[in-house]
Design an enzyme around this catalytic site. Structure first.
Site, short mmCIF file in Angstrom:
data_model
loop_
_atom_site.label_atom_id
_atom_site.label_comp_id
_atom_site.label_asym_id
_atom_site.label_seq_id
_atom_site.Cartn_x
_atom_site.Cartn_y
_atom_site.Cartn_z
N HIS A 192 22.47 45.02 -57.07
CA HIS A 192 22.36 44.76 -55.63
C HIS A 192 23.61 44.05 -55.10
O HIS A 192 23.89 42.93 -55.49
CB HIS A 192 21.12 43.89 -55.41
CG HIS A 192 20.86 43.53 -53.99
ND1 HIS A 192 20.84 42.22 -53.55
CD2 HIS A 192 20.61 44.31 -52.91
CE1 HIS A 192 20.56 42.21 -52.26
NE2 HIS A 192 20.42 43.45 -51.84
N ARG A 193 24.35 44.74 -54.27
CA ARG A 193 25.66 44.26 -53.76
C ARG A 193 26.59 43.99 -54.95
O ARG A 193 27.39 43.05 -54.91
CB ARG A 193 25.50 43.03 -52.87
CG ARG A 193 24.43 43.16 -51.80
CD ARG A 193 24.30 41.92 -50.92
NE ARG A 193 23.02 41.92 -50.20
CZ ARG A 193 22.54 40.93 -49.49
NH1 ARG A 193 23.25 39.82 -49.35
NH2 ARG A 193 21.37 41.00 -48.89
N GLU A 252 24.01 51.70 -48.68
CA GLU A 252 23.13 51.38 -47.54
C GLU A 252 23.94 51.33 -46.24
O GLU A 252 24.90 50.56 -46.14
CB GLU A 252 22.41 50.04 -47.74
CG GLU A 252 21.51 49.79 -46.53
CD GLU A 252 20.75 48.47 -46.55
OE1 GLU A 252 20.78 47.76 -47.57
OE2 GLU A 252 20.14 48.17 -45.51
N ASP A 276 19.87 41.45 -58.26
CA ASP A 276 21.15 40.73 -58.30
C ASP A 276 21.60 40.51 -59.74
O ASP A 276 22.75 40.12 -59.97
CB ASP A 276 20.99 39.34 -57.64
CG ASP A 276 20.69 39.42 -56.15
OD1 ASP A 276 20.76 40.52 -55.58
OD2 ASP A 276 20.38 38.37 -55.55
N LYS A 306 24.15 50.03 -42.71
CA LYS A 306 23.55 48.94 -41.94
C LYS A 306 23.52 49.26 -40.46
O LYS A 306 24.54 49.67 -39.89
CB LYS A 306 24.38 47.66 -42.15
CG LYS A 306 24.15 47.01 -43.50
CD LYS A 306 22.74 46.48 -43.55
CE LYS A 306 22.41 45.74 -44.81
NZ LYS A 306 20.96 45.61 -45.01
N HIS A 339 27.75 43.22 -45.94
CA HIS A 339 26.33 43.22 -45.59
C HIS A 339 26.08 42.80 -44.15
O HIS A 339 25.38 43.49 -43.40
CB HIS A 339 25.58 42.27 -46.54
CG HIS A 339 24.11 42.19 -46.27
ND1 HIS A 339 23.57 41.32 -45.34
CD2 HIS A 339 23.07 42.88 -46.78
CE1 HIS A 339 22.26 41.47 -45.31
NE2 HIS A 339 21.93 42.41 -46.17
N ASP A 353 26.65 47.79 -49.10
CA ASP A 353 26.34 47.92 -47.68
C ASP A 353 27.59 48.33 -46.92
O ASP A 353 28.67 47.81 -47.20
CB ASP A 353 25.84 46.57 -47.13
CG ASP A 353 24.68 46.03 -47.94
OD1 ASP A 353 23.58 46.58 -47.82
OD2 ASP A 353 24.89 45.07 -48.72
N GLU A 365 24.64 49.12 -55.71
CA GLU A 365 24.16 49.13 -54.34
C GLU A 365 25.20 48.41 -53.50
O GLU A 365 25.75 47.38 -53.93
CB GLU A 365 22.81 48.40 -54.24
CG GLU A 365 22.09 48.60 -52.91
CD GLU A 365 22.32 47.56 -51.84
OE1 GLU A 365 21.83 47.74 -50.72
OE2 GLU A 365 23.01 46.55 -52.10
O1 G3P Z 1 18.90 47.91 -51.45
C1 G3P Z 1 17.94 47.24 -50.73
C2 G3P Z 1 18.40 45.99 -50.08
O2 G3P Z 1 19.78 45.87 -50.22
C3 G3P Z 1 18.01 45.91 -48.66
O3 G3P Z 1 18.16 44.63 -48.13
O4 G3P Z 1 19.34 42.92 -46.85
O5 G3P Z 1 19.84 43.19 -49.25
O6 G3P Z 1 20.63 44.88 -47.62
P1 G3P Z 1 19.56 43.88 -47.96
CA CA Z 2 21.66 46.45 -49.01
#
Ligand code: G3P
Ligand code: CA
Length: 276
Positions: A31-32, A132, A255, A134, A73, A60, A58
């Site tokens: 995640h990120r 993702e 994470d 945004k 993000h 953004d 992942e």
């Molecule tokens: O991949 C799902 C998650 O990233 C969505 O929430 O706020 O972390 O972008 P957020």
């Molecule tokens: Ca995300």
């Protein structure tokens, strides 16, 4: 009660049919990047995710003033850089002057906000990407911009999934570039996900990626019955991961990808102590 019986029957057959292919393999989505250990959405976090043998990065994306896709993000640069202001008000030349690492730890100072094209270039063939988009409604032309970017990089060969909370954006993207798999993100506030919703999503999506608090055995069963996969977000401890794995999810957005892939011996992060 009936849901649980149905779930265990489903899990029994799932394990039989998937055993020879990949026993107990849950997709590890960083995640990120490995953002528990390094500043989110930077090359440092992505490098670490690769070291930890994550299956997906992942990240953004948001559009800059000059129409490039930056990996960040928030709508502003305030939280994750030493600057201030809206991403859309900076050209990329301006954005890359800011430090995107020091806020996390001084050893990461000098990290920059990356461009999506540079991330794809650096890591293609080494890992899959979960991109993702945004707030697409606020970013005029992002459908075409992202499609162009992925086509230029060879969309058929790239292992990319595009995801968003905005289903209208996903449907539009699907009509422009159907070769790319899509994921529907579902926030906690959405509440129950019905079979009707899933039928609708299955027309264009491959993944349903809900907030982890929405996941139940029944939901996993329904998503699999609809022919899709589920990768909930965001697991931040080993209990979350075990709980989600027990419900037979296909992947987990975390994470700490090492919690899923096992920590490489060469690394000795203090966060290891979080594994209980
Ligand atoms: O991949 C799902 C998650 O990233 C969505 O929430 O706020 O972390 O972008 P957020
Ligand atoms: Ca995300």
């Amino acid at each position: 009660m009936l849901d649980y019986v149905r779930y265990y029957v489903h899990r029994f057959f799932y394990k039989i049919f998937h055993f020879k292919k990949e026993p107990n393999k849950t997709i590890a989505v960083a995640h990120r990047g490995a953002s528990g250990y390094a500043p989110e959405n930077t090359f440092a976090a992505f490098d670490l995710a690769i070291d930890m043998k994550a299956d997906y990065l992942e990240l953004d994306v948001r559009m800059t003033k000059d129409g490039l896709l930056a990996v960040i993000h928030d709508e502003t640069i305030d939280r994750t850089t030493n600057g201030s202001g809206l991403v859309k008000n900076f050209t990329y030349e301006e954005l890359k002057q800011f430090d995107a690492g020091a806020w996390f730890h001084r050893k990461f100072s000098g990290e920059k906000i990356p461009l999506l094209c540079d991330v794809l270039k650096k890591y293609r063939g080494k890992i899959n990407f979960l991109i993702e988009v945004k707030e697409p409604k606020k970013q005029f032309g992002i459908v075409e911009r992202l499609a162009k970017e992925l086509i230029e990089k060879g969309d058929q060969q790239l292992n990319v999934v595009v995801q968003s909370f905005d289903t209208a954006f996903l449907q539009e993207f699907h009509s422009v570039l159907p070769s790319i798999s899509l994921g529907v993100l579902i926030g906690y506030r959405h509440g129950a996900i019905t079979e009707e919703h899933l039928q609708q999503y299955a027309a264009f999506a491959t993944y349903i990626n809900p907030n982890k608090a929405l996941v139940t055995p029944k939901l996993v069963y329904m998503i699999h019955q609809s022919g899709m996969k589920i990768m909930p977000y965001t697991a931040r401890d080993i209990h979350d991961i075990q709980h989600l794995m027990a419900m037979n999810v296909d992947g987990i957005i975390t994470d700490y990808p090492d919690y899923l892939t096992s920590l490489p011996k060469s690394l000795s992060y203090s966060k290891r102590s979080r594994i209980r």
